[in-house]
Design a protein around this motif. Structure first.
Motif, PDB file in Angstrom:
ATOM      1  N   GLY A  29       0.958  -1.263   0.130  1.00 56.35           N
ATOM      2  CA  GLY A  29       0.066  -0.016  -0.030  1.00 56.35           C
ATOM      3  C   GLY A  29       0.809   1.229  -0.075  1.00 56.35           C
ATOM      4  N   PHE A  30       1.949   1.230  -0.145  1.00 60.26           N
ATOM      5  CA  PHE A  30       2.844   2.270  -0.212  1.00 60.26           C
ATOM      6  C   PHE A  30       2.892   3.032  -1.576  1.00 60.26           C
ATOM      7  CE2 PHE A  30       4.649   0.399   3.665  1.00 60.26           C
ATOM      8  CZ  PHE A  30       5.256   1.468   4.286  1.00 60.26           C
ATOM      9  N   THR A  31       2.915   4.414  -1.487  1.00 58.84           N
ATOM     10  CA  THR A  31       3.256   4.897  -2.808  1.00 58.84           C
ATOM     11  C   THR A  31       4.974   4.890  -2.838  1.00 58.84           C
ATOM     12  OG1 THR A  31       1.488   6.444  -2.896  1.00 58.84           O
ATOM     13  CG2 THR A  31       3.505   7.254  -4.108  1.00 58.84           C
ATOM     14  N   ILE A  32       5.358   4.470  -4.197  1.00 54.29           N
ATOM     15  CA  ILE A  32       6.900   4.167  -4.237  1.00 54.29           C
ATOM     16  C   ILE A  32       7.652   5.419  -5.025  1.00 54.29           C
ATOM     17  CG2 ILE A  32       8.452   2.387  -5.251  1.00 54.29           C
ATOM     18  CD1 ILE A  32       6.789   1.449  -2.677  1.00 54.29           C
ATOM     19  N   ILE A  33       8.627   5.764  -4.415  1.00 51.74           N
ATOM     20  CA  ILE A  33       9.649   6.694  -5.271  1.00 51.74           C
ATOM     21  C   ILE A  33      10.796   5.976  -5.257  1.00 51.74           C
ATOM     22  CG2 ILE A  33      10.696   8.950  -4.975  1.00 51.74           C
ATOM     23  CD1 ILE A  33       7.527   9.113  -4.811  1.00 51.74           C
ATOM     24  N   LEU A  34      10.923   5.566  -6.940  1.00 50.69           N
ATOM     25  CA  LEU A  34      12.174   4.898  -7.092  1.00 50.69           C
ATOM     26  C   LEU A  34      13.277   5.906  -7.470  1.00 50.69           C
ATOM     27  CD1 LEU A  34      10.511   2.505  -9.741  1.00 50.69           C
ATOM     28  CD2 LEU A  34      11.247   1.667  -7.524  1.00 50.69           C
ATOM     29  N   ASN A  35      14.297   5.297  -6.891  1.00 48.71           N
ATOM     30  CA  ASN A  35      15.630   6.225  -7.483  1.00 48.71           C
ATOM     31  C   ASN A  35      16.620   5.330  -8.176  1.00 48.71           C
ATOM     32  OD1 ASN A  35      18.701   6.341  -6.183  1.00 48.71           O
ATOM     33  ND2 ASN A  35      18.131   8.167  -7.235  1.00 48.71           N
ATOM     34  N   GLY A  36      17.390   6.112  -8.920  1.00 48.67           N
ATOM     35  CA  GLY A  36      18.297   5.360  -9.634  1.00 48.67           C
ATOM     36  C   GLY A  36      19.138   6.413 -10.687  1.00 48.67           C
ATOM     37  N   ILE A  37      20.158   5.971 -11.371  1.00 45.28           N
ATOM     38  CA  ILE A  37      20.713   6.649 -12.391  1.00 45.28           C
ATOM     39  C   ILE A  37      20.629   6.231 -13.576  1.00 45.28           C
ATOM     40  CG2 ILE A  37      22.594   7.374 -10.716  1.00 45.28           C
ATOM     41  CD1 ILE A  37      24.314   5.309 -11.953  1.00 45.28           C
ATOM     42  N   ASP A  38      19.820   5.085 -14.159  1.00 43.48           N
ATOM     43  CA  ASP A  38      19.412   4.803 -15.496  1.00 43.48           C
ATOM     44  C   ASP A  38      17.978   5.169 -15.713  1.00 43.48           C
ATOM     45  OD1 ASP A  38      18.576   3.399 -17.677  1.00 43.48           O
ATOM     46  OD2 ASP A  38      19.713   1.487 -17.137  1.00 43.48           O
ATOM     47  N   ASP A  39      17.860   6.285 -16.229  1.00 44.40           N
ATOM     48  CA  ASP A  39      16.677   7.068 -16.564  1.00 44.40           C
ATOM     49  C   ASP A  39      15.607   5.896 -17.202  1.00 44.40           C
ATOM     50  OD1 ASP A  39      17.339   8.949 -15.147  1.00 44.40           O
ATOM     51  OD2 ASP A  39      17.592  10.235 -16.657  1.00 44.40           O
ATOM     52  N   GLU A  48       6.133  -0.999 -14.819  1.00 46.88           N
ATOM     53  CA  GLU A  48       5.709  -2.474 -14.348  1.00 46.88           C
ATOM     54  C   GLU A  48       4.888  -2.271 -12.979  1.00 46.88           C
ATOM     55  OE1 GLU A  48       8.803  -5.196 -13.843  1.00 46.88           O
ATOM     56  OE2 GLU A  48      10.246  -3.843 -15.436  1.00 46.88           O
ATOM     57  N   LEU A  49       5.436  -1.363 -12.195  1.00 48.12           N
ATOM     58  CA  LEU A  49       4.588  -0.954 -10.817  1.00 48.12           C
ATOM     59  C   LEU A  49       3.163  -0.650 -11.052  1.00 48.12           C
ATOM     60  CD1 LEU A  49       7.261   0.365  -8.499  1.00 48.12           C
ATOM     61  CD2 LEU A  49       6.657  -2.024  -8.810  1.00 48.12           C
ATOM     62  N   LYS A  50       2.856   0.488 -12.113  1.00 45.47           N
ATOM     63  CA  LYS A  50       1.690   0.944 -12.406  1.00 45.47           C
ATOM     64  C   LYS A  50       0.601  -0.095 -12.856  1.00 45.47           C
ATOM     65  CE  LYS A  50       2.873   5.774 -12.537  1.00 45.47           C
ATOM     66  NZ  LYS A  50       2.676   7.005 -13.471  1.00 45.47           N
ATOM     67  N   ALA A  51       1.184  -1.179 -13.642  1.00 46.99           N
ATOM     68  CA  ALA A  51       0.531  -2.179 -14.264  1.00 46.99           C
ATOM     69  C   ALA A  51      -0.202  -3.243 -13.283  1.00 46.99           C
ATOM     70  CB  ALA A  51       1.383  -3.039 -15.148  1.00 46.99           C
ATOM     71  N   GLU A  52       0.532  -3.110 -11.843  1.00 48.92           N
ATOM     72  CA  GLU A  52       0.161  -3.901 -10.831  1.00 48.92           C
ATOM     73  C   GLU A  52      -0.586  -3.026  -9.807  1.00 48.92           C
ATOM     74  OE1 GLU A  52       3.480  -6.176  -8.711  1.00 48.92           O
ATOM     75  OE2 GLU A  52       4.264  -6.395 -10.719  1.00 48.92           O
ATOM     76  N   ASN A  53      -1.150  -1.687 -10.542  1.00 45.49           N
ATOM     77  CA  ASN A  53      -1.837  -1.055  -9.582  1.00 45.49           C
ATOM     78  C   ASN A  53      -1.154  -0.226  -8.337  1.00 45.49           C
ATOM     79  OD1 ASN A  53      -4.414  -1.068 -11.183  1.00 45.49           O
ATOM     80  ND2 ASN A  53      -4.633  -3.117 -10.329  1.00 45.49           N
ATOM     81  N   ILE A  54       0.071  -0.074  -8.520  1.00 43.22           N
ATOM     82  CA  ILE A  54       1.153   0.480  -7.534  1.00 43.22           C
ATOM     83  C   ILE A  54       1.424   1.887  -7.985  1.00 43.22           C
ATOM     84  CG2 ILE A  54       3.097   0.538  -6.451  1.00 43.22           C
ATOM     85  CD1 ILE A  54       3.235  -2.690  -6.588  1.00 43.22           C
ATOM     86  N   GLU A  55       1.172   2.858  -7.031  1.00 38.86           N
ATOM     87  CA  GLU A  55       1.360   4.162  -7.311  1.00 38.86           C
ATOM     88  C   GLU A  55       3.005   4.188  -7.339  1.00 38.86           C
ATOM     89  OE1 GLU A  55      -0.206   6.588  -8.365  1.00 38.86           O
ATOM     90  OE2 GLU A  55      -2.375   6.754  -7.466  1.00 38.86           O
TER      91      GLU A  55
END
Length: 253
Positions: A29-39, A48-55
């Motif tokens: 149930g968390f809203t996910i803020i992904l970080n990385g250096i590969d945009d 992928e996450l949004k396809a699983e109904n994850i914000e």
């Protein structure tokens, strides 16, 4: 996006353990803020996450760059009004070098990736964690923090020992605000982290399970489930702890 759900910031989360953690927290149930250096990878993971109904959202920044870390985490905190969980997942071996021939640049790069990153992200997140619900920070240490690492990995072990200490120090510092700080210590997890040895010396890679009591290598999901536990209310009375996730590897057999 709703600001009612809990917000989790996960560094280095475009693949491997980090993405498994992102998915697990998103499922919780968390809203996910992904970080990385590969945009490009970041954009793909968000889809992928949004396809699983994850914000989910992606913020591209280098965790070793103080200004980038500070400005991006501040932007997240101001957008959502809080941060509930910070997972300092980014890190890595950074290469191998014995101390005698180690350059100062190499030493500083490994310390920056594994230890400075935790300091920068935690410092930036604290004002927003104070506004969070059951807020916590979860760091990653390693067996190398205790055994000082394998050949050429001494500075990696040194950096991870620093993470072990800063986890406990942050826990002391933030207890008065109800913010918990813990760490996980993954053993040998089957991720791209080990791709080079897996492809060049598969027999060596396969033999690693012989040093693990449970007789198998770990999977990213094995780590993600423990991180999700530490991030949840079920761990409300756990702080300043490090949980080994290595199938008994730390004992040696």
């Amino acid at each position: 996006m709703s600001t009612k759900s809990k917000v989790a910031v996960i560094t280095g989360a475009t693949g491997g353990i980090g993405f498994a953690v992102a998915r697990k927290l998103g499922q919780n149930g968390f809203t996910i803020i992904l970080n990385g250096i590969d945009d490009e990878a970041g954009a793909a993971r968000v889809q992928e996450l949004k396809a699983e109904n994850i914000e989910a959202e992606y913020y591209g920044f280098d965790v070793t760059n103080e200004d980038e870390v500070t400005s991006n985490i501040k932007a997240v905190g101001e957008k959502y009004g809080k941060i509930d969980v910070l997972v300092n997942n980014a890190g890595g071996l950074g290469g191998r070098s014995r101390f005698e021939e180690m350059t100062t640049e190499f030493y500083r790069s490994v310390m920056a990736l594994n230890l400075d990153s935790v300091f920068f992200a935690s410092r930036a997140a604290i004002p927003f964690l104070k506004k969070g619900e059951h807020a916590s920070i979860i760091n990653y240490t390693s067996n190398a923090a205790w055994n000082a690492g394998g050949p050429g990995a001494g500075v990696y072990g040194t950096s991870k020992a620093g993470v072990h200490a800063i986890t406990r120090a942050l826990a002391k510092d933030l207890a008065e605000y109800g913010i918990r700080v813990n760490a996980v210590s993954p053993g040998t997890i089957d991720t791209p982290f080990h791709s080079q040895i897996k492809s060049t010396k598969p027999e060596v890679f396969a033999s690693w399970k012989n040093n693990i009591l449970l007789g198998r290598l770990g999977q990213p999901e094995d780590v993600a489930s423990v991180v999700a536990f530490l991030a949840g209310e079920g761990a409300a009375f756990i702080t300043a702890e490090t949980i080994q996730i290595g199938g008994g590897q730390a004992l040696g057999i």
